[in-house]
Scaffold this motif. Sequence first.
Motif, short mmCIF file in Angstrom:
data_model
loop_
_atom_site.label_atom_id
_atom_site.label_comp_id
_atom_site.label_asym_id
_atom_site.label_seq_id
_atom_site.Cartn_x
_atom_site.Cartn_y
_atom_site.Cartn_z
N THR A 4 44.87 41.29 7.24
CA THR A 4 45.35 41.06 5.52
C THR A 4 46.17 40.02 5.82
O THR A 4 45.64 38.69 4.42
CB THR A 4 45.87 42.51 5.12
OG1 THR A 4 45.08 43.11 5.18
CG2 THR A 4 46.04 41.60 3.73
N SER A 5 47.31 39.47 6.34
CA SER A 5 48.11 38.49 6.33
C SER A 5 47.52 36.93 6.72
O SER A 5 47.69 36.29 6.13
CB SER A 5 48.50 39.03 7.20
OG SER A 5 48.68 38.47 8.70
N LEU A 6 46.21 37.51 7.84
CA LEU A 6 45.11 36.05 7.72
C LEU A 6 44.03 35.54 6.27
O LEU A 6 43.47 34.67 6.84
CB LEU A 6 44.89 36.21 9.15
CG LEU A 6 45.58 36.29 10.20
CD1 LEU A 6 44.72 37.10 11.93
CD2 LEU A 6 45.98 34.98 10.90
N ALA B 119 36.45 44.27 2.18
CA ALA B 119 35.74 44.25 1.25
C ALA B 119 35.60 44.47 -0.11
O ALA B 119 35.62 42.89 -0.99
CB ALA B 119 34.54 44.77 1.66
N LYS B 120 36.77 44.78 -0.30
CA LYS B 120 37.21 45.20 -2.15
C LYS B 120 38.12 44.18 -2.58
O LYS B 120 37.95 43.96 -3.73
CB LYS B 120 38.20 46.42 -2.03
CG LYS B 120 37.93 46.85 -4.03
CD LYS B 120 38.95 47.64 -3.90
CE LYS B 120 40.30 47.87 -3.10
NZ LYS B 120 41.08 49.20 -3.57
N SER C 266 39.92 54.56 10.85
CA SER C 266 41.33 54.31 10.21
C SER C 266 40.60 52.63 9.73
O SER C 266 40.80 51.48 8.54
CB SER C 266 42.73 54.46 9.96
OG SER C 266 42.55 55.36 9.63
N CYS C 267 40.15 51.89 10.63
CA CYS C 267 40.45 50.39 11.23
C CYS C 267 39.18 50.06 9.88
O CYS C 267 38.97 48.99 9.48
CB CYS C 267 40.43 50.22 12.44
SG CYS C 267 41.68 50.32 13.57
N LEU C 268 37.73 50.52 10.77
CA LEU C 268 36.54 50.94 10.09
C LEU C 268 36.83 50.53 8.24
O LEU C 268 36.25 49.81 7.65
CB LEU C 268 35.39 51.95 9.89
CG LEU C 268 34.53 51.32 10.81
CD1 LEU C 268 34.30 52.36 11.86
CD2 LEU C 268 34.17 50.24 11.41
N HIS C 269 38.23 51.61 7.75
CA HIS C 269 37.90 51.33 6.35
C HIS C 269 38.66 50.13 5.96
O HIS C 269 38.27 49.99 4.54
CB HIS C 269 39.17 53.02 6.41
CG HIS C 269 39.05 52.81 4.66
ND1 HIS C 269 38.11 53.94 3.80
CD2 HIS C 269 40.22 52.50 4.04
CE1 HIS C 269 38.96 53.36 2.51
NE2 HIS C 269 40.02 52.92 2.82
N ALA D 20 40.57 36.07 -0.16
CA ALA D 20 38.80 36.48 -0.79
C ALA D 20 37.95 34.63 -0.95
O ALA D 20 38.56 34.03 -0.16
CB ALA D 20 38.89 36.69 -2.45
N GLY D 21 37.08 34.69 -0.36
CA GLY D 21 36.06 33.81 0.03
C GLY D 21 35.62 33.62 1.53
O GLY D 21 34.75 33.62 1.72
#
Length: 395
Positions: A94-96, A122-123, A112-115, A99-100
């Motif tokens: 997430t830090s990397l 994706a959200k 959990s990684c897939l989630h 959006a886009g």
Amino acid sequence: MSDWSKRTKLVHGGTRRSQYNEVSEAIFLTQGFVYDSAEQAEARFIETGPDEFIYARYGNPTVDMFEKRIAMLEGAEDAFATASGMAAVNGALTSLVQAGDHVVSAKALFGSCLHILENILAKFGVDVTFVDGTDLDAWRAAVRPDTKVCFFESMSNPTLEVIDIQGVAEIAHSVGATVVVDNVFSTPVYSKAIEQGADVVVYSATKHIDGQGRALGGVVLGTKDYIRKTLEPYMKHTGGSLSPFNAWVMLKGLETLDLRVNAQAHSALAIASAVEGHAALERAIYPGLKTHAQNALIQRQLNGCGGTVLSLDIKGGKDAAFKFLNALTIPVISNNLGDAKSIATHPATTTHQRLSDAQKADLGITPGLIRFSVGLEDTDDLIQDVKVALDASQV
């Protein structure tokens, strides 16, 4: 210290002592720190020095020892310790991205990684493409000029596919993407992911590093610039940092990591060799076996070691798998791995339960598949117990 051997680094790396010169590392079980003056507090909030702390969510002397020791072992410039392995995965990814952005990931991942990839990223508008991680042509076809991250487990959970770190890194770096590797199954003992091209390495310290079922923890490793300028701001503001007590547990775990993992891997190979071809098995999967599809890569990437986990695909599906589990007398039925106790898991109904039947089939997670994490019990006792349970599975 850089010239020390692995075991010496695991015992002494990053050690800091208080004025009492304690032998065992001290636990600085405090949430905050006192300043000598208002001016010192102001200065520290502007910029902390190398031996200065503000708040346990930002950093702590015990946590700092763990970070320095694991970074020294991994050959990384820096590390940030997290509350769990999933906090490490989430923070690293997430830090990397924003959006886009585009991410390419191997499809064979822990649930959990897939989630995180399928739902959370994706959200928030991140485009994710999944590929067969073992197929370098698939990686080449998937990366784009806007690809920011390539993510994979170096050894997949639970089917033990091994991803070519160097090969994927070359493809990712050709478009400027960052390579993030979840290295849990390869372990810090055997893998040299950074040497082989990974930019960021993630571990669940719960597995192997603690390795004795006591505490949750994780760690992200990379360059100092990435850890302190990209990851740390995200982690300290979202609260995923490791507690000082758990950091101390992980430090104690590191001291025996090499000895434990080598013993577990030795037993894992012996068990896999002993049961390969058993009449109750569709297949025995262990990266250290010569019959493993990627044996040549394993020789190059992991010096031939297959790790501490094997998977057994039992004939007769779920019913037979459950009979096998219930017949075991030494391993426990649980969902952790890398522990001193041998642990047997039925991924289709536990760790990967949320996947659709089609996804499970695509990943090779059959109804009969058992993930077997080998512990520190006597090897011959484990072999005998597994053989008896395999026979019982077919009754």
